[in-house]
Design a protein around this motif. Structure first.
Motif, short mmCIF file in Angstrom:
data_model
loop_
_atom_site.label_atom_id
_atom_site.label_comp_id
_atom_site.label_asym_id
_atom_site.label_seq_id
_atom_site.Cartn_x
_atom_site.Cartn_y
_atom_site.Cartn_z
N GLY A 291 0.82 -1.20 0.00
CA GLY A 291 0.00 0.00 0.00
C GLY A 291 0.85 1.25 0.00
N GLU A 292 1.89 1.27 0.82
CA GLU A 292 2.81 2.41 0.86
C GLU A 292 3.48 2.62 -0.49
OE1 GLU A 292 7.13 3.60 2.82
OE2 GLU A 292 5.87 2.11 3.85
N ALA A 293 3.98 1.56 -1.09
CA ALA A 293 4.68 1.67 -2.38
C ALA A 293 3.74 2.19 -3.47
CB ALA A 293 5.26 0.31 -2.78
N THR A 294 2.50 1.73 -3.47
CA THR A 294 1.54 2.16 -4.49
C THR A 294 1.14 3.62 -4.27
OG1 THR A 294 0.69 -0.11 -4.52
CG2 THR A 294 -0.61 1.56 -5.64
N ALA A 295 0.95 4.00 -3.02
CA ALA A 295 0.61 5.40 -2.71
C ALA A 295 1.74 6.33 -3.13
CB ALA A 295 0.32 5.55 -1.22
N LYS A 296 2.98 5.95 -2.87
CA LYS A 296 4.12 6.80 -3.26
C LYS A 296 4.21 6.92 -4.77
CE LYS A 296 7.15 6.02 0.73
NZ LYS A 296 8.39 5.33 1.20
N ALA A 297 3.98 5.83 -5.48
CA ALA A 297 4.01 5.89 -6.94
C ALA A 297 2.93 6.83 -7.46
CB ALA A 297 3.84 4.48 -7.52
N PHE A 298 1.76 6.77 -6.85
CA PHE A 298 0.66 7.65 -7.25
C PHE A 298 1.02 9.11 -7.01
CE2 PHE A 298 -3.21 10.00 -5.99
CZ PHE A 298 -3.91 9.92 -7.19
N VAL A 299 1.53 9.43 -5.83
CA VAL A 299 1.90 10.80 -5.51
C VAL A 299 2.98 11.30 -6.47
CG1 VAL A 299 3.02 12.27 -3.77
CG2 VAL A 299 1.23 10.66 -3.09
N HIS A 300 3.93 10.44 -6.79
CA HIS A 300 5.03 10.82 -7.67
C HIS A 300 4.54 11.20 -9.06
CE1 HIS A 300 8.97 10.86 -9.54
NE2 HIS A 300 8.60 9.89 -10.37
N HIS A 301 3.57 10.46 -9.58
CA HIS A 301 3.17 10.64 -10.97
C HIS A 301 1.99 11.59 -11.17
CE1 HIS A 301 5.92 7.69 -12.65
NE2 HIS A 301 5.52 6.79 -11.75
N ALA A 302 1.17 11.80 -10.16
CA ALA A 302 -0.04 12.61 -10.31
C ALA A 302 0.27 14.09 -10.11
CB ALA A 302 -1.10 12.15 -9.31
N VAL A 303 -0.63 14.93 -10.62
CA VAL A 303 -0.50 16.39 -10.48
C VAL A 303 -1.39 16.86 -9.33
CG1 VAL A 303 -0.82 18.63 -11.60
CG2 VAL A 303 -0.02 16.67 -12.94
N SER A 304 -0.78 17.44 -8.32
CA SER A 304 -1.50 17.98 -7.17
C SER A 304 -2.55 17.00 -6.63
CB SER A 304 -2.17 19.31 -7.54
OG SER A 304 -1.22 20.24 -7.96
N PRO A 305 -2.15 15.76 -6.34
CA PRO A 305 -3.12 14.79 -5.85
C PRO A 305 -3.48 15.04 -4.39
CG PRO A 305 -0.95 13.84 -5.76
CD PRO A 305 -0.79 15.19 -6.40
N HIS A 306 -4.64 14.52 -4.00
CA HIS A 306 -5.04 14.51 -2.59
C HIS A 306 -5.18 13.05 -2.18
CE1 HIS A 306 -7.98 15.81 0.83
NE2 HIS A 306 -6.84 15.33 1.28
N VAL A 307 -4.34 12.64 -1.24
CA VAL A 307 -4.27 11.24 -0.83
C VAL A 307 -4.68 11.09 0.63
CG1 VAL A 307 -2.68 9.33 -0.39
CG2 VAL A 307 -2.50 10.64 -2.51
N TYR A 308 -5.51 10.09 0.88
CA TYR A 308 -5.83 9.69 2.25
C TYR A 308 -5.13 8.35 2.51
CZ TYR A 308 -9.59 13.15 2.26
OH TYR A 308 -10.32 14.32 2.21
#
Length: 346
Positions: free
Chosen positions: A33-50
């Motif tokens: 879950g951590e690895a997937t969340a970090k990949a998402f934050v890295h690639h997305a533009v101004s994401p909001h993550v919970y």
């Protein structure tokens, strides 16, 4: 096998979907879950993550690391023990009070334990709750936000359960679904894997503009075994040099699970009217994947660690003939009806 180059190319194009994607990662404070969340934050533009998890210290570390990856991202930690469905409801109400839509729900919560059946306050086994009931409860509660995401650009609306899609076995126990009388570790695994798989089809049929996925990440070195007794942890450590020959590096797992969560290859059954794709358009000449029912673009997908479609189609057909989808749906909704009511409906 989908090449890692294709995976990374698709993920790099996530920025083309524009700013402000909203994603929930349950079990996001460690491992896959951590690895997937970090990949998402890295690639997305101004994401909001919970991030939902138990460890505030781990969450703080991850938040700082995400800031280094993308200073324009916003990562918020919601502390909860999601082996209790009341905690799931509390988290969902908080998210619903803040958001009008949600693009991604990615769930990887779970544990490894040899303790046998241990009930939570709802009378459900805690491991079964982590692997199955909590996941379905998050989806059910947050369906209105997933539906809202289908109505405006970039039309990305997806739920992904990371467990063991494609490893289903025969022998699902319909007479003791909750395993109150016949609990074993292997039965717990198969009951929850099979229900995760067939609930993707049930949710997709009722919500055709949203994609539902059950994926298998492969063998990955994570802290999942921390609840095992010392002798078992020592055994895993001793065997790891051999096990590691078959393991998938955690960074690669994050990229591959993000690909599943965002690629238009895994299309919903109902395409957005104003867009040719829900998610990142397929790259490298890829075709829309075959779903759980064997048809291309069905909206429900069972995906292997290498991003290929997984599962024994003959076994799936036998389960369909036995009414497995209806069994899983009816049982799950009956369990949820035992709980205090929420404002959400499936």
């Amino acid at each position: 096998m989908v090449s890692l180059d294709i995976v990374k190319e698709s993920n790099a194009r996530l920025r083309e979907l524009g700013p402000g994607l909203v994603a929930l990662f349950v079990g996001g404070t460690s491992g896959i879950g951590e690895a997937t969340a970090k990949a998402f934050v890295h690639h997305a533009v101004s994401p909001h993550v919970y991030l939902v998890g138990r460890s505030a210290s781990a969450a703080e570390r991850i938040i700082q690391e995400c800031k280094a990856l993308n200073n324009d991202g916003r990562v918020e930690f919601l502390q909860a023990d999601v082996s209790e469905l009341g905690e799931v409801d509390r988290v969902c109400k908080e998210i619903t009070s803040k958001e009008k839509h949600i693009n991604l729900i990615v769930q990887s919560q779970g544990n490894l334990t040899l303790a046998g059946r241990i009930e939570n306050s709802n009378g459900l086994d805690r491991k079964m709750t982590l692997n199955y009931y909590s996941r379905m409860r998050f989806i059910t509660n947050l369906l209105p936000l997933l539906k809202s995401a289908t109505m405006a650009p970039p039309y990305l609306s997806r739920s992904q359960s990371i467990l063991s899609g494609g490893t289903e076995k025969s022998g699902f126990d319909k007479d003791d679904i909750e395993l109150k009388e016949s609990y074993t570790g292997s039965k717990c695994a198969n009951q929850t894997i099979v229900m995760n798989t067939f609930m993707t089809g049930e949710y997709a049929s009722r919500n055709p503009a949203t994609t539902f996925v059950h994926s298998f990440p492969g063998v990955v070195k994570t802290p999942l075994a921390r609840e095992l007794p010392l002798w078992a942890r020592m055994g895993i450590t001793a065997m790891w040099p051999v096990i590691s020959l078959f393991a998938v590096p955690v960074d690669e797992v994050g990229e591959r699970q993000l690909y599943i969560a965002t690629s238009g290859v895994f299309a919903p059954a109902q395409k957005p009217k104003a867009s040719s794709s829900s998610g990142v358009p397929p790259v490298g000449g890829q075709e829309i994947a075959k779903g759980l029912d064997g048809n291309s673009g069905s909206g429900a997908y069972i995906v292997n660690w290498n991003d290929d479609i997984a599962g024994n189609q003959k076994l799936f057909a036998n389960y369909r003939k036995s009414g497995m989808g209806k069994t899983a749906w009816d049982h799950t909704m009956e369990v949820f009806q035992r709980l205090p009511p929420t404002d959400q409906k499936p």
